[in-house]
Design an enzyme around this catalytic site. Structure first.
Site, PDB file in Angstrom:
ATOM      1  N   ALA A   1      20.566 -39.467  27.089  1.00  0.00           N
ATOM      2  CA  ALA A   1      19.853 -39.010  25.894  1.00  0.00           C
ATOM      3  C   ALA A   1      20.314 -37.604  25.549  1.00  0.00           C
ATOM      4  O   ALA A   1      21.037 -36.959  26.314  1.00  0.00           O
ATOM      5  CB  ALA A   1      18.352 -39.026  26.142  1.00  0.00           C
TER       6      ALA A   1
ATOM      7  N   GLU B   1      13.712 -35.228  28.216  1.00  0.00           N
ATOM      8  CA  GLU B   1      14.064 -34.742  26.888  1.00  0.00           C
ATOM      9  C   GLU B   1      12.886 -34.032  26.223  1.00  0.00           C
ATOM     10  O   GLU B   1      13.062 -33.060  25.485  1.00  0.00           O
ATOM     11  CB  GLU B   1      14.554 -35.901  26.012  1.00  0.00           C
ATOM     12  CG  GLU B   1      15.703 -36.715  26.606  1.00  0.00           C
ATOM     13  CD  GLU B   1      16.855 -35.871  27.135  1.00  0.00           C
ATOM     14  OE1 GLU B   1      17.128 -34.798  26.571  1.00  0.00           O
ATOM     15  OE2 GLU B   1      17.491 -36.286  28.126  1.00  0.00           O
TER      16      GLU B   1
END
Length: 620
Positions: A3, A39
């Site tokens: 990610a 994230e």
């Protein structure tokens, strides 16, 4: 990649965000949970406070890996999470530290920054942050973190700024500790003991060293936090008081080892104790202490630190496996120490223990880890010894394994799937028990495996049953199961990746030919990084006995893929190279073959900076 944390627009690989019971394993669910958390946490550690330059990459990544690990520990079993992280670190990051691409957590130079999104920057970087927490305590670390965010919100800063906030918030000096950011390599910590019965004192002497790494022939002493406890003959924890202190303070202490050789003496120790060292893996070092097998069995049963109970089992397993490796190399009949069997039998029979912990302790050290700790890795001997041990344990422990399997499988039948720690634990124990039971090659166990494959309501149980079938001698059942699985999931790319991986990792003979055939499957393409990792990466990194075939065909195959991928996806190509870069770990014949393939890649034409950097450093 998994990610990216772009501010206001996080971007995820589909494998790192899509998960449901029918298509994703428990491990995939936990990975999604961790990556989404990672994230999200970057909103602060990476975005609100970011890096001044690429050399500070671990400032955000190491810190955020630590934060997501803490989160996953809270969501699941903290002990099992620590075990998983340490097993991964010691197998893969320690190998990186010992290879040609070894670099410090804060690298001094690079050709291509993509090559420094590494295990050292991420995982070892997280361990460095964890050590700061260990030295300062949870409260002191939180004070330092709060000051760091308050002081630097909206700024682009350095590792030094992060450490300075920790120092200022706690009134400490971490100047020597910062060597963890500048010195590469994995420190070695050798420990010896001395007990004085008359004085009732117990001394531990620590000797630290760190091997030369590229560009760093000499290393200065690190600050190594060693969390430890002392056990008496009954397994009870002894209150710890260092000489010169007025009173004992708890049964676990953190010693800061900051000299090349250093001795700590404990007072009021009424009998010779057994030390429990490096609790919770308090520092990323290679620890050496002369535990006997009986002492390791004792720690497995009595150590109050869950991680060290597992670690004692791993050390016992390593000693037993290394003995088997020696027998194989000498051409002797293989005979396994009964103590490992009995230690694992007691675990299986103790139903009060966390099922996830039992599953971890039943897992023998991987072939990759046994390779990492070998001076010269004998791939064939390692594989033969480990497979022999697994078969022996499956047969000797058949009854308790069968009981635990049947109990857990029955609960699975009657209980709706949940992505929760309790359910993860039950399925983990159930599936490792099945893998051991399949070594019996009994028709009734085959029926249980087929039933689980056909009727499971989740991918964890179905894929585990498929893996057991694939690695069994039941060729007809194996082929049918693979066909059934592929037909059912042919329209789901992520599930087909699992189908590729489970075959690529199978150690049965003919592994390379199976992978080559699978590359022709319509669900495979070199243009998709997930497919490349699932098939080629799984083969080269997990199927050591087939990848390291003596004729070098595995090496030629990997080099061919790297040359092709160099033009398609240089980042994936450079990452695939890792197994070839560790050529110094093997015998002279394999070394020559691996070096030859690296030289062929170097001479193959115009290389990307990603691939050129890895190949050129590997041949230097």
């Amino acid at each position: 990649m998994g990610a990216m944390e772009n501010k206001g627009l996080n971007i995820f690989n589909s494998s790192a965000v899509l998960a449901r019971a029918e298509t994703a394993t428990d491990a995939a669910h936990q990975r999604v949970e961790a990556i989404v958390a990672h994230e999200y946490f970057h909103n602060w550690s990476g975005n609100r406070v970011t890096c001044r330059d690429w050399f500070q990459l671990s400032l955000k990544e190491g810190f955020t890996v630590f934060r997501d690990a803490q989160f996953s520990s809270d969501m699941n079993s903290a002990t099992v999470k620590r075990i998983e992280d340490v097993a991964y670190l010691r197998t893969h990051q320690f190998a990186e530290d010992a290879g040609p691409m070894a670099h410090s957590v804060r690298p001094e130079s690079f050709i291509e920054i993509s090559n420094f999104y590494t295990l050292t920057v991420y995982e070892k970087g997280a361990e460095v942050v964890r050590m700061i927490q260990t030295l300062l305590g949870a409260e002191g670390f939180r004070k330092g973190s709060d000051l760091y965010f308050e002081r630097h919100d909206g700024q682009a800063v350095t590792v030094d700024d992060f450490v300075k906030a920790m120092e200022d918030a706690n009134g400490v000096d971490l100047a020597q500790f910062k060597r963890w950011y500048s010195q590469s390599g994995t420190p070695r910590l050798v420990v010896s003991e001395q007990y004085d019965a008359q004085a009732q004192s117990y001394s531990l002497t620590f000797r630290q060293s760190c091997p030369p790494t590229p560009g760093q022939p000499n290393k200065e002493p690190f600050v190594i936090p060693v969390a430890l406890g002392l056990l008496d003959a009954n397994g009870a924890e002894i209150a710890l008081r260092l000489q010169g202190e007025d009173a004992a303070s708890g049964t676990t202490r953190v010693l800061a080892v900051n000299e090349a050789e250093q001795t700590f003496t404990f007072a009021d120790v009424p009998e010779r104790p057994l030390p429990s060292l490096l609790r919770g893996f308090s520092a990323p070092v290679k620890l050496e202490f002369p535990y006997s097998r009986d002492q390791l069995m004792f720690l497995m049963q009595h150590d109050g630190d869950g991680f060290n109970r597992w670690e004692a089992g791993q050390q016992l397993s390593v000693q037993v496996l290394q003995e088997l490796i020696g027998q194989y190399q000498r051409g002797e009949p293989l005979a396994m120490d009964e103590r490992l069997t009995e230690a694992l039998r007691s675990l299986l029979q103790n139903e009060t223990l966390d099922a996830a912990m039992v599953a971890e302790m039943l897992s023998l050290p991987s072939e990759a880890y046994l390779t990492e700790i070998s001076e010269v890795a004998d791939v064939d001997a390692i594989h033969a010894a480990r497979e022999f041990a697994r078969r022996e344990l499956g047969n000797r422990l058949f009854e308790p394994l069968y009981q635990r399997y049947m109990t857990n499988r029955e609960v699975s039948r009657q209980t709706a799937y949940e992505a929760s720690a309790e359910h993860f634990a039950r399925r983990a124990l159930q599936n490792i028990a099945l893998a051991y039971l399949m070594f019996s090659e009994r028709s009734d166990i085959l029926s249980l495996c087929l039933d689980q494959f056909d009727n499971a309501d989740n991918m964890t149980e179905r894929l585990s049953a498929l893996a057991s079938l694939i690695n069994s001698p039941f060729e007809e059942k194996r082929a049918k199961a693979l066909e059934t699985f592929a037909e059912h999931f042919k329209d789901n790319p992520l599930v087909m990746d699992q189908w590729f991986s489970v075959q690529a990792a199978s150690p049965l003979p003919g592994g390379l030919e199976r992978v080559q055939a699978l590359m022709l499957h319509p669900a495979f393409t070199l243009k998709n990084p997930n497919k490349v990792r699932a098939l080629i990466g799984a083969f080269a990194n997990q199927n050591l006995v087939n990848f390291h075939r003596a004729d070098g065909s595995g090496y030629r195959f990997l080099a061919d893929q790297v040359i092709t991928l160099n033009a398609l996806n240089p980042q994936i190509a450079s990452r695939l190279l890792a197994p070839l870069t560790r050529w110094r770990k093997y015998d002279s014949a394999r070394q020559a073959l691996m070096k030859g393939e690296l030289e062929r890649i170097l001479a193959s034409g115009e290389l990307s900076s990603d691939v050129y950097e890895v190949v050129s450093k590997s041949l230097a």
